[in-house]
Design a protein around this motif. Structure first.
Motif, mmCIF file in Angstrom:
data_model
loop_
_atom_site.group_PDB
_atom_site.id
_atom_site.type_symbol
_atom_site.label_atom_id
_atom_site.label_comp_id
_atom_site.label_asym_id
_atom_site.label_seq_id
_atom_site.Cartn_x
_atom_site.Cartn_y
_atom_site.Cartn_z
ATOM 1 N N ALA A 286 1.060 -1.019 0.340
ATOM 2 C CA ALA A 286 -0.256 -0.002 0.386
ATOM 3 C C ALA A 286 1.325 1.587 -0.610
ATOM 4 O O ALA A 286 2.035 1.279 0.706
ATOM 5 C CB ALA A 286 -0.772 0.120 0.714
ATOM 6 N N PHE A 287 0.349 2.580 -1.005
ATOM 7 C CA PHE A 287 1.213 3.225 -1.256
ATOM 8 C C PHE A 287 0.298 4.686 -1.667
ATOM 9 O O PHE A 287 -0.491 4.051 -1.506
ATOM 10 C CB PHE A 287 2.801 3.361 -1.963
ATOM 11 C CG PHE A 287 2.672 2.395 -3.023
ATOM 12 C CD1 PHE A 287 1.583 3.651 -4.203
ATOM 13 C CD2 PHE A 287 1.997 1.365 -3.453
ATOM 14 C CE1 PHE A 287 1.804 2.862 -5.068
ATOM 15 C CE2 PHE A 287 1.938 0.513 -4.449
ATOM 16 C CZ PHE A 287 1.744 1.610 -5.734
ATOM 17 N N LEU A 288 0.793 6.071 -1.369
ATOM 18 C CA LEU A 288 0.350 6.888 -2.019
ATOM 19 C C LEU A 288 0.020 6.996 -3.261
ATOM 20 O O LEU A 288 1.412 6.979 -4.062
ATOM 21 C CB LEU A 288 0.523 8.123 -1.420
ATOM 22 C CG LEU A 288 0.048 8.680 0.366
ATOM 23 C CD1 LEU A 288 0.033 9.972 0.413
ATOM 24 C CD2 LEU A 288 -1.342 8.337 0.270
ATOM 25 N N HIS A 289 -0.877 6.922 -4.250
ATOM 26 C CA HIS A 289 -0.467 6.525 -5.912
ATOM 27 C C HIS A 289 0.477 8.109 -6.593
ATOM 28 O O HIS A 289 0.096 8.646 -5.939
ATOM 29 C CB HIS A 289 -1.704 7.196 -6.563
ATOM 30 C CG HIS A 289 -1.480 6.816 -7.694
ATOM 31 N ND1 HIS A 289 -1.388 7.668 -8.458
ATOM 32 C CD2 HIS A 289 -1.261 5.693 -9.082
ATOM 33 C CE1 HIS A 289 -0.838 6.898 -10.053
ATOM 34 N NE2 HIS A 289 -1.059 5.567 -10.499
ATOM 35 N N PRO A 290 1.718 8.017 -6.935
ATOM 36 C CA PRO A 290 3.076 9.397 -7.132
ATOM 37 C C PRO A 290 1.729 10.329 -8.453
ATOM 38 O O PRO A 290 2.490 11.467 -8.176
ATOM 39 C CB PRO A 290 3.294 8.064 -8.275
ATOM 40 C CG PRO A 290 2.595 7.404 -8.997
ATOM 41 C CD PRO A 290 1.405 6.120 -7.535
ATOM 42 N N ARG A 291 0.725 10.594 -8.580
ATOM 43 C CA ARG A 291 0.196 11.325 -9.498
ATOM 44 C C ARG A 291 -0.671 11.782 -8.429
ATOM 45 O O ARG A 291 -1.164 13.333 -8.309
ATOM 46 C CB ARG A 291 -0.519 10.951 -11.032
ATOM 47 C CG ARG A 291 -0.644 11.459 -11.771
ATOM 48 C CD ARG A 291 -0.806 11.837 -13.081
ATOM 49 N NE ARG A 291 0.014 11.902 -13.902
ATOM 50 C CZ ARG A 291 1.115 12.081 -13.116
ATOM 51 N NH1 ARG A 291 1.113 13.546 -14.567
ATOM 52 N NH2 ARG A 291 2.139 11.672 -14.409
#
Length: 317
Positions: A286-291
């Motif tokens: 899980a991560f913050l979408h880079p855009r």
């Protein structure tokens, strides 16, 4: 022109021994200073390519802070180029203009490297027609984190340059939630805990790592999900991402991953469960979408070999 009988200078480095390496073996000091393996450093010293105050010394000699160290480094080994080659079992979980998330099968490396001739994730993606970011070394463009060849599960690869930059920073700043499931030998005490122990290359085996004083800070959180007669299924959250971190940390507790013969697992148990590699799977990412900067979360099911080993443990219990 080189005079007769003299070798070309090569990549020669000269510097004083730092205070932090005072009293360290010469081969270990060379390894630390120049990022070489202990074997490569020892070979270099034995060849006379490491001088202390202008004199060749045995590899076991201790160095003193402030002594002048002159080292001729070997030529770097060039990694093989990426070859577009279909990879059996490599599955795309998610794909957009910025990222591609894959479920990696066993026996596949993240990217080409010296000595590896098998399939790779980047080669498999190229064969699928996926274009990845050009950032990073040529053989691992777009790769922002890796899984061991023998570890299955989720990997994200950057497709845009923005994604590469953002995800690289996120992994470095420990902002990515990486969850693994592992089956380890025996029962952990306590059932839930944190392993905080530095990791460095194994002092005598180049292909292994070990808990070593002076190694890189390494933190692993774990929680027992299920206990069997001979083993335990644990949920593992990595705070850092060192090579072989989970395998090394649990082996240091004398609870190696089942099937991980490299780190001391019981070969009899591995054979009984028909495991030919460590029971370790990158379960969740899980991560913050880079855009968009919205959270994205992905989950991977266990592959067949790990599932059948788990069923066998349950049946025996």
């Amino acid at each position: 022109m080189t005079a007769p009988g003299l070798r070309p200078a090569g990549d020669r480095r000269s510097l004083p021994v730092p205070d932090g390496l005072d009293g360290m073996r010469l081969d270990q000091a060379v390894s630390r200073l120049f990022g070489l393996s202990r074997t490569a450093a020892a070979t270099l010293v034995e060849a006379g390519d490491a001088l202390v105050d202008g004199i060749p010394r045995p590899k076991s000699d201790k160095v003193s802070a402030g002594a002048w160290l002159e080292v001729t480094l070997p030529a770097p080994v060039t990694a093989p180029a990426v070859v577009a080659e279909p990879v059996h079992g490599l599955r795309i979980v998610y794909d957009d203009d910025d990222i591609v998330v894959v479920d990696k099968p066993v026996g596949v490396a993240a990217h080409p490297s010296p000595g590896w001739t098998g399939p790779t994730v980047v080669g498999g993606l190229a064969a699928m027609g996926q274009r990845v970011a050009t950032s990073g070394a040529a053989e691992r463009q777009g790769v922002v984190h890796r899984l061991d060849v023998g570890t299955t599960g989720l990997m994200v690869v950057a497709k845009s340059e923005q994604a590469y930059s953002v995800l690289k920073r996120a992994f470095k700043e420990r902002e990515v939630d990486k969850r693994y499931h592992a089956v380890v030998q025996g029962h952990l005490d306590p059932l839930r805990g944190t392993i905080d122990a530095p990791i460095d290359r194994h002092p005598s085996a180049d292909y292994k790592f070990a808990v070593m004083s002076g190694g890189k800070p390494s933190v692993t959180h774990y929680d027992t999900l299920e206990a069997f007669r001979a083993a335990s299924l644990v949920d593992v959250k990595l705070e850092t991402g060192r090579t072989h971190q989970i395998r090394v940390h649990f082996a240091a507790l004398r609870h190696p991953c089942v099937g991980d013969l490299t780190y001391g697992a019981d070969p009899t148990l591995a054979a009984r469960l028909r495991l030919e590699r460590q029971w370790l799977h990158a379960r969740e990412l899980a991560f913050l979408h880079p855009r968009t900067y919205d959270e994205v979360r992905f989950v991977s099911d266990y592959p067949a070999d790990l599932e059948q080993a788990l069923d066998a443990l349950r049946d025996a219990s």
